[in-house]
Write a protein that holds these residues in place. Structure first.
Motif, short mmCIF file in Angstrom:
data_model
loop_
_atom_site.label_atom_id
_atom_site.label_comp_id
_atom_site.label_asym_id
_atom_site.label_seq_id
_atom_site.Cartn_x
_atom_site.Cartn_y
_atom_site.Cartn_z
N LEU A 125 92.25 -31.43 7.96
CA LEU A 125 91.21 -31.57 6.94
C LEU A 125 90.14 -32.59 7.35
CD1 LEU A 125 93.33 -31.49 3.65
CD2 LEU A 125 91.83 -29.70 4.55
N SER A 126 90.55 -33.66 8.03
CA SER A 126 89.57 -34.64 8.52
C SER A 126 88.65 -34.02 9.55
CB SER A 126 90.30 -35.85 9.12
OG SER A 126 90.96 -36.59 8.13
N LEU A 127 89.23 -33.20 10.44
CA LEU A 127 88.39 -32.49 11.41
C LEU A 127 87.41 -31.56 10.70
CD1 LEU A 127 90.87 -31.53 14.29
CD2 LEU A 127 89.06 -33.24 14.35
N LEU A 128 87.89 -30.88 9.66
CA LEU A 128 87.04 -29.98 8.90
C LEU A 128 85.88 -30.73 8.25
CD1 LEU A 128 86.42 -27.19 7.67
CD2 LEU A 128 88.03 -27.74 5.83
N PHE A 144 74.90 -38.27 7.32
CA PHE A 144 75.76 -37.15 7.74
C PHE A 144 76.50 -37.48 9.05
CE2 PHE A 144 73.06 -34.27 5.01
CZ PHE A 144 74.10 -33.84 4.21
N PHE A 145 75.77 -38.04 10.00
CA PHE A 145 76.40 -38.33 11.29
C PHE A 145 77.38 -39.49 11.21
CE2 PHE A 145 72.70 -35.97 13.13
CZ PHE A 145 73.45 -34.98 13.76
N LEU A 146 77.10 -40.47 10.34
CA LEU A 146 78.07 -41.54 10.12
C LEU A 146 79.34 -40.98 9.48
CD1 LEU A 146 75.99 -44.61 8.86
CD2 LEU A 146 77.28 -44.41 10.99
N GLY A 147 79.18 -40.03 8.57
CA GLY A 147 80.34 -39.38 7.96
C GLY A 147 81.16 -38.62 8.99
N THR A 148 80.47 -37.96 9.92
CA THR A 148 81.18 -37.26 11.01
C THR A 148 81.98 -38.23 11.86
OG1 THR A 148 79.45 -35.55 11.13
CG2 THR A 148 80.89 -35.81 13.05
N ALA A 149 81.33 -39.34 12.25
CA ALA A 149 82.00 -40.34 13.07
C ALA A 149 83.22 -40.94 12.35
CB ALA A 149 81.02 -41.44 13.46
N ALA A 150 83.07 -41.18 11.04
CA ALA A 150 84.17 -41.76 10.27
C ALA A 150 85.37 -40.80 10.21
CB ALA A 150 83.69 -42.11 8.86
N CYS A 151 85.11 -39.52 10.00
CA CYS A 151 86.20 -38.54 9.94
C CYS A 151 86.92 -38.42 11.28
CB CYS A 151 85.65 -37.17 9.52
SG CYS A 151 85.06 -37.10 7.81
N LEU A 152 86.14 -38.39 12.36
CA LEU A 152 86.75 -38.29 13.69
C LEU A 152 87.55 -39.55 14.02
CD1 LEU A 152 83.90 -36.57 15.73
CD2 LEU A 152 85.92 -35.52 14.71
N TYR A 153 87.05 -40.70 13.57
CA TYR A 153 87.77 -41.94 13.84
C TYR A 153 89.08 -42.00 13.05
CZ TYR A 153 88.48 -46.83 15.02
OH TYR A 153 89.00 -48.01 15.51
N GLN A 154 89.09 -41.40 11.88
CA GLN A 154 90.35 -41.31 11.13
C GLN A 154 91.37 -40.48 11.91
OE1 GLN A 154 89.55 -39.92 7.08
NE2 GLN A 154 90.05 -41.98 6.36
N ASN A 208 80.15 -32.26 8.03
CA ASN A 208 79.11 -33.30 8.10
C ASN A 208 78.19 -33.09 9.29
OD1 ASN A 208 79.69 -34.93 5.82
ND2 ASN A 208 81.42 -35.84 6.88
N LEU A 209 78.77 -32.68 10.41
CA LEU A 209 77.97 -32.46 11.62
C LEU A 209 76.99 -31.30 11.42
CD1 LEU A 209 77.62 -33.38 14.57
CD2 LEU A 209 79.29 -31.64 15.22
N ILE A 210 77.48 -30.22 10.83
CA ILE A 210 76.60 -29.06 10.58
C ILE A 210 75.47 -29.43 9.63
CG2 ILE A 210 76.53 -26.75 9.57
CD1 ILE A 210 79.42 -26.38 10.58
N ARG A 211 75.84 -30.14 8.54
CA ARG A 211 74.80 -30.54 7.58
C ARG A 211 73.82 -31.51 8.22
NH1 ARG A 211 75.62 -29.95 2.10
NH2 ARG A 211 73.46 -30.70 2.02
N GLY A 212 74.30 -32.33 9.17
CA GLY A 212 73.41 -33.26 9.86
C GLY A 212 72.36 -32.54 10.69
N PHE A 213 72.78 -31.48 11.41
CA PHE A 213 71.83 -30.70 12.20
C PHE A 213 70.84 -29.95 11.29
CE2 PHE A 213 75.05 -30.94 15.67
CZ PHE A 213 74.24 -31.57 16.60
N HIS A 214 71.34 -29.47 10.16
CA HIS A 214 70.43 -28.81 9.20
C HIS A 214 69.40 -29.81 8.66
CE1 HIS A 214 73.42 -25.31 8.25
NE2 HIS A 214 72.81 -25.18 9.43
N ALA A 215 69.87 -31.05 8.43
CA ALA A 215 68.95 -32.08 7.94
C ALA A 215 67.88 -32.40 8.98
CB ALA A 215 69.73 -33.34 7.57
N ILE A 216 68.25 -32.35 10.27
CA ILE A 216 67.27 -32.58 11.34
C ILE A 216 66.24 -31.46 11.36
CG2 ILE A 216 66.96 -32.67 13.84
CD1 ILE A 216 69.63 -34.10 14.04
N GLU A 217 66.70 -30.21 11.20
CA GLU A 217 65.77 -29.07 11.16
C GLU A 217 64.82 -29.20 9.99
OE1 GLU A 217 68.03 -25.53 11.07
OE2 GLU A 217 68.86 -25.76 13.09
N SER A 218 65.36 -29.58 8.83
CA SER A 218 64.51 -29.75 7.65
C SER A 218 63.51 -30.88 7.84
CB SER A 218 65.40 -30.03 6.43
OG SER A 218 64.62 -30.22 5.27
N LEU A 219 63.95 -31.92 8.54
CA LEU A 219 63.06 -33.05 8.79
C LEU A 219 61.91 -32.66 9.70
CD1 LEU A 219 62.66 -36.15 8.41
CD2 LEU A 219 64.01 -36.46 10.50
#
Length: 308
Positions: A199-202, A232-242, A207-218
């Motif tokens: 679930l943490s990987l999920l 979004f990317f901090l959330g990705t890093a936090a989940c992977l670190y868990q 978060n990673l997918i939404r982060g790339f979408h946010a970059i496209e929107s930006l």
């Protein structure tokens, strides 16, 4: 008189004594050797598979294989080749009698105490060298010892006999460098732990997918807030670190897991406008569940002070 005095079988992972001979003398020298037996039992995972410790008028020899160590105490003038042939016989009989599942799941000290019968018989044979009929085995062992001599442990490497202080083990002959601080093993993985890891990987992937979408929107809309991308990317890093904390042991592991969970909560609070309540609840709940599993999966306990 040169002779074998006692022997024991110990699990390498945690120093649990599985079997031992019951004929210890009560002399001062023997009592001191009992302390060395316990100290060695706690360090077996750090030592090569064939070692000798010289303690004045006594020698302690041991071999380790398949997670089990076979230790013996003999007088200082007992022939080295006979000592290791004796240990080799113990090893072959123990492996034949007990499977690895039994030894790995044993929880009581001396749960294979009936093996002492074989230890006693073998010890009597090796203490009466005239009755030994293992000349071929002795020759093979003599050659093996010459090619790969046992590592000579010094008493200083074990630390204080009373305080059991840790002294780093250096470079062993024929074995390369062994770290003075071996990797701490964690308890076996449970099903809830596997679920939390997945679930943490999920959550990290989402978060990673939404982060790339946010970059496209930006890129398409100059008015977009770049801080959402960072969240979004901090959330990705936090989940992977868990996930990392769940799999590997590190210093301050529990504190790091709580700080990581706090970061997940902060990121989701900041992303409140971009996620509905169910999404926020899912990410925070998974973060809390993973933190709990990290807390529950503790390092394997230090070997108890068994009376070996």
């Amino acid at each position: 008189m040169s002779m074998i005095l006692s022997a024991s079988v110990v699990r390498v992972r945690d120093g649990l004594p599985l079997s031992a001979s019951t004929d210890y003398e009560q002399s001062t020298g023997m009592q001191e050797c009992r302390k060395y037996f316990k100290m060695l039992s706690k360090k077996l995972s750090q030592l090569p598979d064939r070692c000798t410790l010289k303690t004045g008028q006594y020698n302690i020899n041991f071999i380790s294989s398949l997670g089990v160590s076979y230790m013996m105490l003999c007088t200082e003038n007992y022939p080295n080749v006979l000592a290791f042939c004796f240990l080799d016989e113990l090893q072959k009989e123990f492996i034949t009698t007990y499977n690895m599942m039994k030894t790995n799941t044993a929880i009581r000290p001396y749960c294979f105490i009936e093996f002492d019968n074989f230890i006693q018989r073998t010890k009597q044979r090796y203490n009466n060298t005239r009755s030994l009929s293992t000349k071929m085995n002795l020759a093979d062992m003599q050659t093996e010892i010459k090619l790969r001599p046992p590592y000579q442990i010094s008493v200083s490497e074990l630390g204080s006999a009373n305080g059991f202080s840790h002294v780093p083990v250096g470079e062993y002959k024929g074995t390369g460098k062994i770290s003075a601080a071996p990797h701490q093993r964690l308890e076996p993985v449970t099903l809830p732990g596997i679920v939390s890891f997945v679930l943490s990987l999920l959550c990290g992937a989402l978060n990673l997918i939404r982060g790339f979408h946010a970059i496209e929107s930006l890129l398409q809309n100059e008015g977009e807030d770049f801080s959402y991308v960072i969240a979004f990317f901090l959330g990705t890093a936090a989940c992977l670190y868990q996930c990392y904390l769940f799999v590997y042991y590190t210093g301050w592991r529990n504190a790091k897991s709580f700080l990581t969970f706090g970061l997940i909560c902060l990121c989701n609070m900041y992303l409140y406008e971009l996620r509905n309540l169910w999404q926020l609840f899912f990410h925070v709940t998974v973060g809390a569940f993973s933190t709990l599993q990290i807390r529950l999966r503790q390092p394997q306990g230090k070997s108890p002070d068994y009376n070996v």
